[in-house]
Design a protein around this motif. Structure first.
Motif, PDB file in Angstrom:
ATOM      1  N   THR A  93      -2.690  17.103   4.365  1.00  0.00           N
ATOM      2  CA  THR A  93      -2.478  15.815   3.712  1.00  0.00           C
ATOM      3  C   THR A  93      -3.227  14.745   4.464  1.00  0.00           C
ATOM      4  N   PHE A  94      -3.186  13.536   3.921  1.00  0.00           N
ATOM      5  CA  PHE A  94      -3.810  12.376   4.540  1.00  0.00           C
ATOM      6  C   PHE A  94      -2.923  11.865   5.683  1.00  0.00           C
ATOM      7  N   TYR A 108      -9.034  18.249   3.378  1.00  0.00           N
ATOM      8  CA  TYR A 108      -9.230  17.487   4.590  1.00  0.00           C
ATOM      9  C   TYR A 108      -9.928  18.381   5.597  1.00  0.00           C
ATOM     10  N   VAL A 114       4.086  16.756  -0.770  1.00  0.00           N
ATOM     11  CA  VAL A 114       2.896  15.980  -1.139  1.00  0.00           C
ATOM     12  C   VAL A 114       2.284  16.637  -2.378  1.00  0.00           C
ATOM     13  N   SER A 136       0.289   5.529  -4.361  1.00  0.00           N
ATOM     14  CA  SER A 136      -0.700   4.615  -3.773  1.00  0.00           C
ATOM     15  C   SER A 136      -1.573   4.047  -4.891  1.00  0.00           C
ATOM     16  N   TYR A 166      -4.570   2.646  -3.917  1.00  0.00           N
ATOM     17  CA  TYR A 166      -5.814   2.443  -3.175  1.00  0.00           C
ATOM     18  C   TYR A 166      -7.022   2.659  -4.101  1.00  0.00           C
ATOM     19  N   ALA A 171       1.038   9.912  -3.896  1.00  0.00           N
ATOM     20  CA  ALA A 171      -0.103   8.988  -3.781  1.00  0.00           C
ATOM     21  C   ALA A 171      -1.262   9.393  -4.687  1.00  0.00           C
ATOM     22  N   GLN A 172      -1.393  10.718  -4.924  1.00  0.00           N
ATOM     23  CA  GLN A 172      -2.537  11.227  -5.689  1.00  0.00           C
ATOM     24  C   GLN A 172      -2.119  11.745  -7.059  1.00  0.00           C
ATOM     25  N   GLY A 211      -2.522  -1.043  -2.757  1.00  0.00           N
ATOM     26  CA  GLY A 211      -1.222  -1.234  -3.379  1.00  0.00           C
ATOM     27  C   GLY A 211      -0.391   0.023  -3.289  1.00  0.00           C
ATOM     28  N   LYS A 250      -7.804   6.066  -5.763  1.00  0.00           N
ATOM     29  CA  LYS A 250      -6.715   6.815  -6.420  1.00  0.00           C
ATOM     30  C   LYS A 250      -6.849   6.759  -7.947  1.00  0.00           C
ATOM     31  N   ASN A 292       0.836  -1.208   0.000  1.00  0.00           N
ATOM     32  CA  ASN A 292       0.000   0.000   0.000  1.00  0.00           C
ATOM     33  C   ASN A 292       0.864   1.250   0.000  1.00  0.00           C
ATOM     34  N   GLY A 293       0.218   2.395  -0.094  1.00  0.00           N
ATOM     35  CA  GLY A 293       0.933   3.662  -0.238  1.00  0.00           C
ATOM     36  C   GLY A 293       1.529   4.189   1.057  1.00  0.00           C
ATOM     37  N   THR A 294       1.029   3.739   2.188  1.00  0.00           N
ATOM     38  CA  THR A 294       1.607   4.142   3.469  1.00  0.00           C
ATOM     39  C   THR A 294       2.910   3.381   3.695  1.00  0.00           C
ATOM     40  N   THR A 322       0.602  10.022   5.357  1.00  0.00           N
ATOM     41  CA  THR A 322       1.889  10.726   5.242  1.00  0.00           C
ATOM     42  C   THR A 322       2.570  10.766   6.609  1.00  0.00           C
ATOM     43  N   ASP A 330       5.574  12.311  -1.792  1.00  0.00           N
ATOM     44  CA  ASP A 330       4.306  11.616  -1.604  1.00  0.00           C
ATOM     45  C   ASP A 330       3.442  11.918  -2.830  1.00  0.00           C
TER      46      ASP A 330
HETATM   47  C1  LIG Z   1      -3.794   7.625  -0.126  1.00  0.00           C
HETATM   48  C2  LIG Z   1      -2.686   8.430   0.413  1.00  0.00           C
HETATM   49  C3  LIG Z   1      -1.647   7.860   1.159  1.00  0.00           C
HETATM   50  C4  LIG Z   1      -1.650   6.439   1.637  1.00  0.00           C
HETATM   51  O1  LIG Z   1      -1.866   5.492   0.661  1.00  0.00           O
HETATM   52  P1  LIG Z   1      -2.569   4.098   1.048  1.00  0.00           P
HETATM   53  O2  LIG Z   1      -2.407   3.277  -0.174  1.00  0.00           O
HETATM   54  O3  LIG Z   1      -3.999   4.417   1.363  1.00  0.00           O
HETATM   55  O4  LIG Z   1      -1.849   3.544   2.216  1.00  0.00           O
HETATM   56  C5  LIG Z   1      -0.602   8.672   1.549  1.00  0.00           C
HETATM   57  N1  LIG Z   1      -0.561   9.974   1.231  1.00  0.00           N
HETATM   58  C6  LIG Z   1      -1.548  10.569   0.533  1.00  0.00           C
HETATM   59  C7  LIG Z   1      -1.440  12.021   0.199  1.00  0.00           C
HETATM   60  C8  LIG Z   1      -2.649   9.816   0.118  1.00  0.00           C
HETATM   61  O5  LIG Z   1      -3.634  10.422  -0.570  1.00  0.00           O
END
Ligand SMILES: *Cc1c(COP(=O)(O)O)cnc(C)c1O
Length: 380
Positions: free
Chosen positions: A92-93, A320, A137, A186, A188, A165-166, A198, A191, A66-68, A96, A163
């Protein structure tokens, strides 16, 4: 085999803020994996990694669960000084932050600018003798100013972990994100590219890539050759097979998001008190979210607008609702250095993300635009 429309979960009246809609070839690819019977990491993961490296313009991509975990392993593989500080965005989520804390590092925040991204001027201000890395991010699909941030990192000998992820396929001045520092994506479900769960790490550093492959597989270099303490962070071939067809169509998916964003900006421009996203015409923006600000001049407020959209069958998202440090668990955490970030706190009160995903029709977009106009007109 079912048609792709059967894969996309859609309800006639509801417009979601995200929607899983998989390319038609996905079902056959997943079926082939199931028939082959190799469900764990195998050839599909290798193919996904090669496409991900192309996406980021790097020589390596490492797929993880996953992305974390991808952020956490990137930090671990960089072998940063334990307890060192990572400067990141407060907007951010939680993933991070959790990645930084779980990697045994401390987190310090630099405030954001009007575009929702961490402000390089404040990043420079937050860097001190304890700083070991910066983690920009690329929020909502918009790339950070990597020219300034990389220069800052170079001058202070800091690591950069992006980061992203997005931000699959987003570019800064024509160069893809994930290749400026160590990249983290990420996969997820919500996304831009998804395998359900993933993550992907991208790098040009051969040795870092080798350490990451070892870390994700129990620290094993070869069979029962333990090189370090590792973990199990592998992705499965089933998951990789879900994501590959989307990555093959990445350019097309990005164009659809950008076109939807253009229609939204056109439809909302001039609407009193509604601020459309900054840099909306930046060709590097991949619009994971289309995030507007609802300000006082609109005669309504963010929460009322979300409610109004809800009654019109339109799901909006608040990403957020609070600055990342603005929760007791983080505020009181010894590894979190939480000083107020006024821009992030204001954004948290004003933002709403409206649907921009590739499965939207022109009629859907018209409905979204009309509902926002009606909310602002009626002051609801
Ligand atoms: C989704 C997200 C993550 C974490 O990814 P996961 O796959 O949900 O663990 C980290 N940082 C940001 C900015 C995200 O949007």
């Amino acid at each position: 085999m079912n048609s792709p429309a059967a894969v996309a979960v859609s309800n006639h009246d509801e417009i979601g803020v995200s929607q899983v809609s998989l390319p038609p070839e996905t079902l056959d690819r997943v079926a082939r994996v199931l028939e082959r019977g190799q469900l764990a990491q195998g050839p599909e993961v290798a193919e996904l990694e090669s496409l991900a490296a192309q996406m980021a313009g790097t020589s390596h991509a490492i797929a993880v669960s996953n992305g974390t975990v991808s952020l956490q392993l990137a930090l671990a593989a960089l072998r940063l000084r334990p307890g060192g500080e990572v400067v990141t965005s407060p907007f951010t989520f939680a993933g991070t932050l959790n990645a930084i804390l779980n990697a045994g590092l401390r987190v310090r925040f630099a405030d954001i600018a009007e575009d929702f991204l961490v402000d390089p001027v404040d990043v420079a201000r937050q860097i001190n003798a304890e700083t070991v890395a910066i983690m920009p991010v690329h929020l909502f699909g918009l790339p950070c100013d990597m020219t300034t941030l990389c220069e800052l990192a170079r001058s202070q000998a800091l690591a950069v972990v992006e980061d992203a992820a997005q931000a699959h396929g987003a570019t800064w001045k024509g160069r893809p994100v994930g290749g400026f520092g160590t990249g983290s994506f990420s996969l997820y479900a919500t996304k831009n590219i998804t395998s359900g769960e993933g993550g992907l790490i991208t790098t040009d550093d051969d040795d870092l890539a080798r350490r990451l492959r070892t870390l994700r597989n129990q620290g094993m270099r070869g069979r029962y050759e333990f090189e370090s303490i590792g973990t199990n962070a592998r992705l499965t071939d089933v998951q990789a097979a879900i994501a590959i067809p989307q990555l093959n169509r990445l350019a097309e998916l990005i164009v659809r998001r950008q076109e939807n964003a253009r229609m939204l900006t056109e439809g909302l421009s001039g609407l009193e008190g509604i601020a459309c996203p900054k840099r909306a015409d930046d060709p590097g923006h991949v619009f994971h979210q289309y995030t507007i600000r609802v300000t006082e001049a609109s005669g309504t407020d963010r929460d009322s607008l979300v409610e109004h959209l809800g009654t019109a069958g339109i799901r909006a998202g608040v990403y957020y609702p609070r600055a990342a440090y603005d929760y007791e668990v983080y505020r009181s955490h010894p590894q979190v250095l939480a000083e107020p970030c006024p821009n992030a706190e204001r954004a948290a009160n004003e933002v709403v993300s409206i649907p921009v995903h590739p499965a939207l029709s022109a009629a859907d977009l018209d409905r979204v635009i009309a509902a926002i106009h009606s909310a602002v007109r009626s002051g609801r």
